[in-house]
Design an enzyme around this catalytic site. Structure first.
Site, PDB file in Angstrom:
ATOM      1  N   HIS A 187       0.856  -1.193   0.000  1.00  0.00           N
ATOM      2  CA  HIS A 187       0.000   0.000   0.000  1.00  0.00           C
ATOM      3  C   HIS A 187       0.894   1.246   0.000  1.00  0.00           C
ATOM      4  O   HIS A 187       1.418   1.649   1.041  1.00  0.00           O
ATOM      5  CB  HIS A 187      -0.880  -0.029   1.251  1.00  0.00           C
ATOM      6  CG  HIS A 187      -2.035   0.920   1.220  1.00  0.00           C
ATOM      7  ND1 HIS A 187      -2.074   2.033   0.401  1.00  0.00           N
ATOM      8  CD2 HIS A 187      -3.204   0.930   1.924  1.00  0.00           C
ATOM      9  CE1 HIS A 187      -3.214   2.682   0.605  1.00  0.00           C
ATOM     10  NE2 HIS A 187      -3.917   2.032   1.520  1.00  0.00           N
ATOM     11  N   ALA A 189      -0.273   4.179  -1.197  1.00  0.00           N
ATOM     12  CA  ALA A 189      -1.241   5.206  -1.609  1.00  0.00           C
ATOM     13  C   ALA A 189      -1.857   5.923  -0.402  1.00  0.00           C
ATOM     14  O   ALA A 189      -1.512   5.678   0.753  1.00  0.00           O
ATOM     15  CB  ALA A 189      -2.341   4.548  -2.443  1.00  0.00           C
ATOM     16  N   HIS A 190      -2.777   6.852  -0.700  1.00  0.00           N
ATOM     17  CA  HIS A 190      -3.743   7.435   0.237  1.00  0.00           C
ATOM     18  C   HIS A 190      -3.151   8.125   1.468  1.00  0.00           C
ATOM     19  O   HIS A 190      -3.778   8.147   2.529  1.00  0.00           O
ATOM     20  CB  HIS A 190      -4.749   6.354   0.693  1.00  0.00           C
ATOM     21  CG  HIS A 190      -5.441   5.691  -0.454  1.00  0.00           C
ATOM     22  ND1 HIS A 190      -6.185   4.554  -0.340  1.00  0.00           N
ATOM     23  CD2 HIS A 190      -5.474   5.995  -1.778  1.00  0.00           C
ATOM     24  CE1 HIS A 190      -6.661   4.190  -1.519  1.00  0.00           C
ATOM     25  NE2 HIS A 190      -6.237   5.046  -2.417  1.00  0.00           N
ATOM     26  N   TYR A 192      -0.646   7.295   3.409  1.00  0.00           N
ATOM     27  CA  TYR A 192      -0.085   6.473   4.482  1.00  0.00           C
ATOM     28  C   TYR A 192       1.444   6.439   4.365  1.00  0.00           C
ATOM     29  O   TYR A 192       2.034   7.185   3.585  1.00  0.00           O
ATOM     30  CB  TYR A 192      -0.755   5.087   4.481  1.00  0.00           C
ATOM     31  CG  TYR A 192      -2.239   5.225   4.774  1.00  0.00           C
ATOM     32  CD1 TYR A 192      -2.666   5.726   6.001  1.00  0.00           C
ATOM     33  CD2 TYR A 192      -3.189   4.932   3.814  1.00  0.00           C
ATOM     34  CE1 TYR A 192      -4.023   5.912   6.269  1.00  0.00           C
ATOM     35  CE2 TYR A 192      -4.551   5.116   4.069  1.00  0.00           C
ATOM     36  CZ  TYR A 192      -4.959   5.602   5.309  1.00  0.00           C
ATOM     37  OH  TYR A 192      -6.286   5.794   5.577  1.00  0.00           O
TER      38      TYR A 192
HETATM   39  C1  LIG Z   1     -14.921   1.006   3.679  1.00  0.00           C
HETATM   40  C2  LIG Z   1     -13.714   1.283   2.855  1.00  0.00           C
HETATM   41  C3  LIG Z   1     -12.471   0.876   3.305  1.00  0.00           C
HETATM   42  C4  LIG Z   1     -11.322   1.066   2.513  1.00  0.00           C
HETATM   43  N1  LIG Z   1     -10.129   0.569   2.941  1.00  0.00           N
HETATM   44  C5  LIG Z   1      -9.049   0.589   2.120  1.00  0.00           C
HETATM   45  C6  LIG Z   1      -7.853  -0.097   2.463  1.00  0.00           C
HETATM   46  O1  LIG Z   1      -7.728  -0.761   3.504  1.00  0.00           O
HETATM   47  N2  LIG Z   1      -6.838  -0.034   1.586  1.00  0.00           N
HETATM   48  C7  LIG Z   1      -6.907   0.666   0.406  1.00  0.00           C
HETATM   49  O2  LIG Z   1      -5.953   0.701  -0.354  1.00  0.00           O
HETATM   50  N3  LIG Z   1      -8.058   1.304   0.048  1.00  0.00           N
HETATM   51  C8  LIG Z   1      -9.116   1.261   0.861  1.00  0.00           C
HETATM   52  N4  LIG Z   1     -10.299   1.840   0.463  1.00  0.00           N
HETATM   53  C9  LIG Z   1     -10.417   2.404  -0.898  1.00  0.00           C
HETATM   54  C10 LIG Z   1     -10.950   1.332  -1.862  1.00  0.00           C
HETATM   55  O3  LIG Z   1      -9.966   0.352  -2.122  1.00  0.00           O
HETATM   56  C11 LIG Z   1     -11.395   1.940  -3.199  1.00  0.00           C
HETATM   57  O4  LIG Z   1     -10.293   2.515  -3.848  1.00  0.00           O
HETATM   58  C12 LIG Z   1     -12.461   2.996  -3.005  1.00  0.00           C
HETATM   59  O5  LIG Z   1     -13.542   2.491  -2.254  1.00  0.00           O
HETATM   60  C13 LIG Z   1     -12.978   3.541  -4.353  1.00  0.00           C
HETATM   61  O6  LIG Z   1     -13.586   2.538  -5.081  1.00  0.00           O
HETATM   62  P1  LIG Z   1     -15.195   2.466  -5.188  1.00  0.00           P
HETATM   63  O7  LIG Z   1     -15.631   3.767  -5.778  1.00  0.00           O
HETATM   64  O8  LIG Z   1     -15.402   1.300  -6.128  1.00  0.00           O
HETATM   65  O9  LIG Z   1     -15.721   2.253  -3.833  1.00  0.00           O
HETATM   66  C14 LIG Z   1     -11.440   1.713   1.262  1.00  0.00           C
HETATM   67  C15 LIG Z   1     -12.690   2.157   0.835  1.00  0.00           C
HETATM   68  C16 LIG Z   1     -13.824   1.946   1.604  1.00  0.00           C
HETATM   69  C17 LIG Z   1     -15.156   2.395   1.094  1.00  0.00           C
END
Ligand SMILES: Cc1cc2nc3c(=O)[nH]c(=O)nc-3n(C[C@H](O)[C@H](O)[C@H](O)COP(=O)(O)O)c2cc1C
Length: 392
Positions: A187, A189-190, A192
């Site tokens: 990971h 991204a985001h 972290y």
């Molecule tokens: C409840 C929730 C938990 C998430 N947890 C993570 C995570 O642990 N790791 C990660 O890389 N992205 C995480 N994400 C981002 C998702 O992987 C994904 O990129 C995001 O939901 C956008 O896709 P969607 O529009 O199909 O929901 C999370 C998203 C949601 C909604």
């Protein structure tokens, strides 16, 4: 062209099989990694096995929720780890349940860095990061008792400590393979830990891990080299979000950063003589609150395509896709695979529903992160309850 026309024109679609290195995928609908906060004492249990196996299909690809590679990695309630024997043993049962359904399963290794609170840290110490700067007050840390507090002030890792953090990823990757996972997703991204090194809006280091692009990419590349040398490139993947500013992760040149990372991934693949399993890219439209309203779709598609063209390997795109837009992105060559998050939470049989163009269950945001092992986790209805939603 409309999605039906693209399919008719012989372009690939969500249901065109795909060879991802050594893995043969029967379709391109991937379960995105999602934290669901259901682990007990950082250990997954039967509910996890049921949740993931409900979403597994023969030849499908699932990515696990973010999983801690070490005891300094967590910053959220009930996140599982993969750094103790007990955790590895527990994951084995979850992985077995997924494999019994014929899916490929990658474990996402997630270190939150400064997006943490001292209650999650050993002996209540400060979270580690690339920097001593805390996250802005606008975003709050969610504590185990459900209350919200400010994120704790982090401590910038000393240069000499970094190899030890790299070693934790390596060991967690080895543990993931021992648990039966087919591979790991790093990971990056985001906002972290790894992103805190990559982005110049966060990284203020003056050692060889800060300043130039070369230096800011160094931590990620060292993690990847360590993990690849342990378990092989074909079992390793990485997620990045260069254009995405969640958790204060801003960069002065996001596209330049994305391309710089990709250039180094391509080199690493040449060095190891094998491609990584995939590169997972989050589109900028994702925000902590959901989808951004003002995203220019054309710009976004162009951006992903630029990254896709630069990367010599499989690209997964994530963020706000529907069945129709996913279909279009694949047909237009913007991505090889599409990962789905929220729609997969509320539709365990999402693959079948897309295939049949069936209606979708709505997700309930209130139950995304609760500790209930059933409600909002494993109780979303299948299209055909009688067959448990299984295709074959
Ligand atoms: C409840 C929730 C938990 C998430 N947890 C993570 C995570 O642990 N790791 C990660 O890389 N992205 C995480 N994400 C981002 C998702 O992987 C994904 O990129 C995001 O939901 C956008 O896709 P969607 O529009 O199909 O929901 C999370 C998203 C949601 C909604």
């Amino acid at each position: 062209m409309a999605p039906e026309d693209l399919v008719q024109a012989g372009r690939p679609n969500l249901f065109t099989p795909y060879k991802m290195g050594k893995f043969n995928l029967s379709h391109r609908v991937v379960l995105a990694p999602m934290t669901r906060s259901r682990a007990v004492n950082e250990i997954p249990f039967e509910a996890h096995a049921l949740y993931y196996s409900q979403r597994a299909t023969p030849g499908g690809l699932l990515i696990s929720e973010g999983t801690s590679p070490s005891n300094t990695a967590s910053g959220y309630p009930r996140v599982p780890g993969i750094y103790t024997e007990e955790q590895v043993e527990a994951w084995k049962k979850v992985v077995d349940a997924v494999h019994a359904k014929g899916s490929i399963f990658f474990c996402q290794l997630w270190h939150v860095g400064r997006a943490s609170h001292h209650v999650y840290q050993p002996n209540g110490r400060s979270p580690i990061s690339s920097t001593n700067k805390p996250l802005s007050d606008e975003v709050g840390a969610w504590l185990p008792d459900g209350s919200i507090d400010k994120f704790s002030k982090p401590r910038a890792l000393q240069t000499y400590e970094i190899p030890q953090v790299v070693q934790h990823y390596r060991q967690a990757a080895l543990n993931s393979i021992r648990a039966g996972f087919d591979g790991v997703e790093i990971h990056g991204a985001h906002g972290y830990l790894i992103d805190q090194f990559l982005k110049d809006g966060v990284n203020d280091r003056v050692d060889e891990y800060g300043g130039s692009l070369e230096n800011r990419c160094r931590f990620l590349i060292q993690v990847l080299e360590a993990v690849v040398s342990a378990i092989g490139a074909e079992r390793v993947s990485v997620r990045i979000s260069p254009v995405h500013d969640i958790n204060d992760a801003t960069d002065s040149d996001p596209l330049g950063l994305g391309l710089a990372v990709i250039e180094r991934l391509n080199k690493l693949q040449l060095k190891f003589g094998s491609k990584l399993a995939y590169l997972h890219v989050t589109r900028p439209r994702l925000t902590a609150e959901g989808a951004k309203q003002n995203v220019n779709e054309e710009e976004e598609a162009k951006l992903i395509k630029t990254l896709k063209n630069a990367y010599d390997g499989t690209l997964i795109a994530s963020g706000g896709f529907t069945g129709e837009t996913g279909q279009k992105s694949i047909a237009n060559g913007e991505a090889d695979l599409i990962s789905y998050g929220r729609l997969f939470i509320s539709n365990p049989d999402l693959v079948l529903r897309f295939k049949q163009n069936a209606s979708l269950n709505k997700y309930d945001r209130q139950t995304f992160y609760t500790k209930d092992p059933v409600v909002g986790y494993t109780d979303y209805p299948f299209l055909n309850q009688a067959t448990d939603g299984i295709e074959e």
